[in-house]
Each structure stands twice: as structure tokens, then as C-alpha cells.
Design an enzyme around this catalytic site. Structure first.
Site, PDB file in Angstrom:
ATOM      1  N   LYS A  76       4.164   2.593   0.078  1.00  0.00           N
ATOM      2  CA  LYS A  76       4.689   1.228   0.220  1.00  0.00           C
ATOM      3  C   LYS A  76       5.627   0.967  -0.958  1.00  0.00           C
ATOM      4  CE  LYS A  76       3.163  -3.623   0.700  1.00  0.00           C
ATOM      5  NZ  LYS A  76       2.024  -4.539   0.850  1.00  0.00           N
ATOM      6  N   SER A 151       1.751  -7.988   4.770  1.00  0.00           N
ATOM      7  CA  SER A 151       3.031  -7.547   4.242  1.00  0.00           C
ATOM      8  C   SER A 151       3.289  -6.051   4.396  1.00  0.00           C
ATOM      9  CB  SER A 151       3.127  -7.918   2.764  1.00  0.00           C
ATOM     10  OG  SER A 151       2.180  -7.176   2.006  1.00  0.00           O
ATOM     11  N   SER A 175      -2.986  -7.999   3.874  1.00  0.00           N
ATOM     12  CA  SER A 175      -1.773  -7.214   4.131  1.00  0.00           C
ATOM     13  C   SER A 175      -1.976  -5.761   4.520  1.00  0.00           C
ATOM     14  CB  SER A 175      -0.862  -7.259   2.913  1.00  0.00           C
ATOM     15  OG  SER A 175      -0.116  -8.442   2.950  1.00  0.00           O
TER      16      SER A 175
HETATM   17  N1  GLN Z   1      -0.168 -12.849   4.301  1.00  0.00           N
HETATM   18  C1  GLN Z   1      -0.754 -13.191   3.044  1.00  0.00           C
HETATM   19  C2  GLN Z   1       0.286 -13.809   2.155  1.00  0.00           C
HETATM   20  O1  GLN Z   1       1.335 -14.049   2.608  1.00  0.00           O
HETATM   21  C3  GLN Z   1      -1.357 -11.966   2.399  1.00  0.00           C
HETATM   22  C4  GLN Z   1      -0.338 -11.059   1.851  1.00  0.00           C
HETATM   23  C5  GLN Z   1      -0.935  -9.858   1.190  1.00  0.00           C
HETATM   24  O2  GLN Z   1      -2.086  -9.507   1.422  1.00  0.00           O
HETATM   25  N2  GLN Z   1      -0.140  -9.244   0.318  1.00  0.00           N
HETATM   26  O3  GLN Z   1       0.090 -14.054   1.019  1.00  0.00           O
END
Ligand code: GLN
Length: 483
Positions: A76, A151, A175
Site C-alpha cells: 500500500k 482506504s 480500511s
Molecule cells: N473509513 C474510515 C475513515 O475514513 C477508516 C479509514 C481507515 O481505516 N484508514 O477514516
């Protein structure tokens, strides 16, 4: 080749039925074919990948290889990679080349894994759809008009499309698990402190955790073995021995108790609830005992998260000031102009929204009412899990309230976007490990089942997930478009 399990690939490589150069070339060809449409990578690394594959073949020849030597992986783009661009999905870091590898990346190299490239992601990991990436949206291989989740949407699409057998990902509020559910793959968020955060670009440091995506719990177990463990360079890394995850993968589930939190089923779409209950019944057939449990404060996890995560992000992202690294505006008239314009130009809308919320909840006058209160409720949520684990070995529920939504559907409705993590966020607030595994389809789109266990009990998590995958085939389904 791309339908084989990691164990099969490892066997084929180490018995010289194929070479790592052949395997890597195979995946690079698939990437060339599907990537123009999917947009799942930010950086591709074909030349370096082939060189690494050659080195892996030499190690295999010299019998100095390990179980993962020669297997491709994608990192990632939140993990720093020495000499290769690390953007974190942001314009702010569009030209950033880290002078060192993140511990996770270093451990992957040491294990002989071959890095194909860096995956697309929501900007600074803030998002649930991959639409906040400066590098454009990723498409879901199951339906190109839909999001892959976020994400870690790039990594999830890559695994679903079989563009790599392995990918790293990170999870601050869901995410890893939510995109894994949307893309029909397996995704593990380890316990906070299990895998080093060194060199992983910070979003909300008290919840950020590195983990893995693959096509099965077994593939994840094999790879977790290589990346887990204490790291003195991460002050929140926990010095606990890493168990042998493969040794317990096949353990009988008789005697295990699995809790179904009633709050996770109240109001859940009935078709999704049926699939999740079917999954629970499979585990019951394998010997597990199912009981209903309650997590009375879990409904507060989204509001608590959206105080704590922005607060931590506003502090973490203060470092991007146009001075030391990252985007710098042109011709600043003074220092303040340099700060303001560099940040205004470098960050996207969602990141700015979080910085503003975070700065607000930390400001004098608001701190007690928001930040401190959120920390107190966080403790209550963690205590709920602690109480539940007095009587159960694992918790089971849905990963997300729905399936992958249409690109653009929630892009301008942050609250509805935030609610897509309603079942995953509590795990991060409590620091627990969680996994999402495929559990069927709803109107042609994958549905994920989430399991959570006690702190540092990834072994039980992987054991239950593996036993489930032994008797079901959802994890083997592949999108028609990339078959
Ligand atoms: N969707 C959540 C956010 O926008 C979690 C994102 C994540 O786990 N990095 O913060």
C-alpha cells in the site's frame, strides 16, 4: 497460476516447477491487461520486481530461501519504500521519495517477497471508497461502476483481480476489512502493536495498524508470520512472541464459543443478515457454540471515532508545511503564505475537513467536551469487548452494512460515507484484531463476514477463518471480468 494458493505457489517455486521470474512476469502481464481500467496502482515497479525475482531464484537455487521467497506482493502506498515514490494517495507527497523502508517493507524484502508496486488508496487513508485519492478512483473488479471500498481499495482490487497474490494494507477504522468485504477477499487487521508502524505514514496513531490482504486466511497466516513482531523503532509495538500461526490453523473448533453481538444485527439488511447467519451456522456445524452477546456502547463508535481520528490526524498532518518535505507552493511571499498555500494546494477536501474538525475538538473550550469525552466513551467500548470475551472466544457479525456502492454515490455525503464503517470502527477503538472473509453474494456483489478475537489472539481468528474456508468456497470466487 493466479488461481493457486500461496502454499501451492511456494511449493511450485521451491520445487523449481516455475521460477519467480516466470511468476512475476505472469502477474506483470495481468497488471498490464487490467490496470488501465482498474487504476489500482499508484506506482508500478516492473524492472525492480524482475531483478528481485531473479535474486529470489538464485536464493532458491542456493537453498537459502524461506517459505515466501519469490512470491509477488504489492505494498500500500502508505508504507515508505527506499528510493521508490511514497505518495499516501496525496498531491502533498506526489514527489516524496523516502530514504528508508518501513519495517513491514523491510521484513517483506527479508522474506524474499517480490514487490510489484505500490497500491492506490484514499488520501492519507481517509475514506471508505478510494475516491479521495489524488490519483483517481479505483474500480471494483466485480462491477466497474462501483467503488472497491477504502482506504485500502487499491490493494483490495488487486487481490480480487488476481494482479498479485498478496498485498499489504492498513486499517484505522476499517480500511482493511471494509474493502476486503466489498471486493470478496480476505483481509486481516492485526491487534494494535502486533505489526510495526515504523515507516507507515501516520493518520490516527492510536488506531493505525498494518495488516494484509490475500485470497484466504491461510495465505494471510503464512505472511503474517513474516511481518509480525516487536520493533524497537515503533514505541507502541508490543514485545510479545509471535506464535506459529500455521500450527493452529487447522485446530478443531469444538469447544469454541462464538458471540453474535445483537447490536450488529439490529437494523441490518435482511439479505445480508441471512448470509452472515448462514456463515455462523457453518461454524456451528464445525463444532463451535453460538451465543448472543451485547456490546451496549458500540453504537457510539462512529461519533467517537470522528472526534479521535480527526484530532490525531490534525496533529500528525501538521508536519506537512512546505518546508521539510512534501508539496511547496511557488513564490511564497513570506513564511505564513508558504504554510498556507502549500497546505491549501497539497491537501484534498476530505483531509482538510478532518484537519479542521480535529483542530476544533482539540481547541481550548472544546477539548473537555469533545476529545476527553470521546476518550471516556472509547474506554466504555473497549470494556464492552472485554466483558464479551469473558464468555466467548470470538465475535461474529457483518463487516459492512451494505455491498460496494456506486462510484460517486456517497462522495458528497460524508456522514453516509462514515457510516459504512459502522461495524469495523469499534475494533480499532479497542485495539483488537479483526478479519473479514467472503461469505456469499448479494445481487452479484460480495458480502464480508467479520470475526474479532481477544487482543493478540490472531491465531484463533485465523483458525476460525481457515476452518470456515475449508468447508466453503466463497473465497475462491473470481470476478468474471478478470477470470
Ligand atoms: N473509513 C474510515 C475513515 O475514513 C477508516 C479509514 C481507515 O481505516 N484508514 O477514516
Amino acid at each position: 497460476m493466479h488461481t493457486k494458493t500461496l502454499r501451492e505457489l511456494s511449493h511450485a517455486l521451491h520445487h523449481k516447477h516455475i521460477s519467480s521470474v516466470e511468476l512475476t512476469s505472469h502477474y506483470l502481464q495481468r497488471i498490464a491487461r487490467f490496470e488501465p481500467e482498474l487504476n489500482s496502482f499508484i506506482t508500478l515497479n516492473p524492472d525492480a520486481a524482475l531483478l528481485a525475482a531473479k535474486a529470489a531464484d538464485q536464493a532458491i537455487h542456493a537453498q537459502t530461501h524461506g517459505p515466501l521467497t519469490g512470491i509477488p506482493i504489492v505494498q500500500k502506498d502508505i508504507f515508505c519504500t527506499d528510493g521508490i515514490k511514497t505518495t499516501c494517495g496525496s498531491k502533498m507527497l506526489a514527489n516524496f521519495i523516502a530514504p528508508y523502508d518501513a519495517t513491514v517493507v523491510e521484513k517483506c524484502h527479508q522474506a524474499g517477497l517480490v514487490m510489484l508496486g505500490k497500491s492506490n488508496m484514499d488520501e492519507f487513508a481517509m475514506g471508505s471508497s478510494n475516491e479521495t485519492s489524488f490519483y483517481g478512483s479505483v474500480k471494483n473488479p466485480w462491477d466497474l461502476s462501483r467503488v472497491p471500498g477504502g482506504s485500502s481499495g487499491g490493494s483490495a482490487a488487486i487481490i480480487a483481480a488476481r494482479l498479485s497474490p498478496l498485498a499489504t494494507a492498513t486499517d484505522t477504522g476499517g480500511s482493511i476489512r471494509q474493502p476486503a468485504a466489498f471486493c470478496g477477499i480476505s483481509g486481516l487487521k492485526p491487534s494494535y502493536g502486533r505489526v510495526s508502524r515504523f515507516g507507515m505514514i501516520a493518520f490516527a496513531s492510536s488506531m493505525d495498524q498494518a495488516g494484509l490482504m490475500a485470497n484466504s486466511a491461510e495465505d494471510i497466516a503464512l505472511t503474517l508470520q513474516a511481518i509480525a513482531g516487536f520493533d524497537p523503532r515503533d514505541s507502541t509495538s508490543v514485545n510479545q512472541p509471535v506464535p506459529d500461526y500455521l500450527a493452529t490453523l487447522n485446530q478443531d473448533l469444538t469447544g469454541k464459543t462464538i458471540g453474535l453481538p445483537k447490536e450488529f444485527f439490529a437494523g441490518l439488511d435482511s439479505d445480508i443478515a441471512t448470509l452472515i447467519m448462514d456463515g455462523a451456522k457453518e461454524l456451528e456445524k464445525l463444532g463451535a457454540r453460538l451465543i448472543e452477546v451485547s456490546l451496549p456502547h458500540v453504537h457510539l463508535s462512529v461519533p467517537v471515532y470522528y472526534v479521535i481520528a480527526p484530532a490525531e490526524c490534525s496533529a500528525n498532518l501538521a508536519r506537512y508545511d512546505g518546508v521539510r518535505f512534501g508539496h511547496r507552493c511557488s513564490d511564497p511571499k513570506d513564511l505564513l503564505d508558504l504554510y498556507q498555500r502549500s497546505r491549501a494546494e497539497g491537501f484534498g477536501a476530505e483531509v482538510k475537513r478532518r484537519i479542521m474538525v480535529g483542530t476544533h475538538v482539540l481547541s481550548a473550550g472544546c477539548y473537555e467536551d469533545y476529545f476527553v469525552k470521546a476518550q471516556r466513551v472509547r474506554r466504555l467500548i473497549a470494556n464492552d469487548f472485554h466483558s464479551a470475551f469473558q464468555s466467548v472466544d470470538a465475535l461474529l457479525g457483518p463487516t459492512a452494512p451494505g455491498t460496494a456502492f456506486k462510484l460517486g454515490e456517497k462522495a458528497f455525503d460524508p456522514v453516509s460515507m462514515y457510516l459504512s464503517d459502522i461495524y469495523t470502527i469499534a475494533t480499532n477503538l479497542a485495539g483488537l484484531p479483526g478479519i473479514s472473509i467472503p461469505a456469499g453474494f448479494h445481487k452479484g456483489l460480495p458480502v464480508g463476514l467479520q470475526l474479532t478475537t481477544r487482543n493478540f489472539d490472531e491465531a484463533t481468528l485465523l483458525n476460525i477463518a481457515h476452518r470456515y474456508q475449508h468447508v466453503t468456497a466463497w473465497h475462491k470466487a473470481m470476478p468474471e471480468y478478470v477470470a
